[in-house]
Design a protein around this motif. Structure first.
Motif, mmCIF file in Angstrom:
data_model
loop_
_atom_site.group_PDB
_atom_site.id
_atom_site.type_symbol
_atom_site.label_atom_id
_atom_site.label_comp_id
_atom_site.label_asym_id
_atom_site.label_seq_id
_atom_site.Cartn_x
_atom_site.Cartn_y
_atom_site.Cartn_z
ATOM 1 N N ALA A 29 -11.454 -2.478 0.060
ATOM 2 C CA ALA A 29 -10.049 -2.182 0.396
ATOM 3 C C ALA A 29 -9.179 -3.314 -0.134
ATOM 4 N N VAL A 30 -7.886 -3.035 -0.223
ATOM 5 C CA VAL A 30 -6.903 -4.033 -0.656
ATOM 6 C C VAL A 30 -5.812 -4.088 0.403
ATOM 7 N N LEU A 31 -5.463 -5.298 0.823
ATOM 8 C CA LEU A 31 -4.398 -5.533 1.787
ATOM 9 C C LEU A 31 -3.297 -6.309 1.078
ATOM 10 N N HIS A 52 -6.972 3.046 -10.102
ATOM 11 C CA HIS A 52 -8.001 3.205 -9.064
ATOM 12 C C HIS A 52 -7.414 4.029 -7.924
ATOM 13 N N ALA A 53 -7.521 5.321 -8.029
ATOM 14 C CA ALA A 53 -6.842 6.227 -7.098
ATOM 15 C C ALA A 53 -7.476 6.265 -5.710
ATOM 16 N N THR A 54 -8.744 5.878 -5.567
ATOM 17 C CA THR A 54 -9.427 6.089 -4.295
ATOM 18 C C THR A 54 -9.591 4.844 -3.436
ATOM 19 N N ALA A 75 4.623 6.057 -4.054
ATOM 20 C CA ALA A 75 3.378 5.288 -4.190
ATOM 21 C C ALA A 75 2.494 5.609 -2.981
ATOM 22 N N ARG A 76 1.220 5.752 -3.211
ATOM 23 C CA ARG A 76 0.315 6.197 -2.149
ATOM 24 C C ARG A 76 -0.409 5.026 -1.496
ATOM 25 N N MET A 77 0.078 4.606 -0.331
ATOM 26 C CA MET A 77 -0.666 3.609 0.428
ATOM 27 C C MET A 77 -1.577 4.359 1.392
ATOM 28 N N SER A 78 -2.652 3.713 1.800
ATOM 29 C CA SER A 78 -3.604 4.341 2.715
ATOM 30 C C SER A 78 -3.196 4.145 4.167
ATOM 31 N N ALA A 79 -2.551 3.014 4.441
ATOM 32 C CA ALA A 79 -2.120 2.708 5.803
ATOM 33 C C ALA A 79 -1.045 1.631 5.743
#
Length: 101
Positions: A29-31, A52-54, A75-79
Motif C-alpha cells: 500500500a501507499v500512504l 499501477h491501478a490496483t 483520481a482514485r484513492m482507496s481510502a
C-alpha cells in the motif's frame, strides 16, 4: 512500523513516486499526505495510479474529506485518513486494504 508493516519514508511527493517506481512489488500500500513538498499527494496519486491501478493508495490530510475529494477530480484513492489519527487506526486500515476488505 509499529503496527506490523515495513515502512519506506519519502520527504517529498517526487521522492515517494520514485521510491515506489523503483520497486513497486515491495509495497502492499501507499500512504500519501495531501500536502507534500515538490509534488503534492494528489499529483503523486495520479502518477502512481497511471501505472499501477490496483495498489491501495491512502491519502491523509487535515482537510475535510469532501474538500479533498473535490480537489482530486477523479483520481482514485482507496481510502482517506483525516488528521489527527493514531498508529492503530492506520494499521487497521492498511490491514483491511491488504486483505481486500
Amino acid at each position: 512500523g509499529g503496527v506490523g508493516f515495513t515502512v519506506a519514508l519519502a520527504s517529498t511527493g517526487r521522492e515517494a513516486v520514485a521510491l515506489f517506481e523503483a520497486d513497486p512489488k515491495r509495497f502492499s500500500a501507499v500512504l500519501l499526505d495531501l500536502t507534500m513538498p515538490e509534488m503534492g499527494g494528489a499529483e503523486a496519486l495520479r502518477q502512481i495510479r497511471a501505472r499501477h491501478a490496483t495498489i491501495p493508495v491512502v491519502l491523509m490530510s487535515g482537510f475535510a474529506e469532501q474538500e479533498v475529494l473535490s480537489r482530486l477530480a477523479g483520481a482514485r484513492m482507496s481510502a482517506y485518513l483525516q488528521k489527527p489519527f493514531g498508529a492503530e487506526e492506520v494499521g487497521e486500515l492498511l490491514a483491511a486494504l491488504a486483505s481486500g476488505e
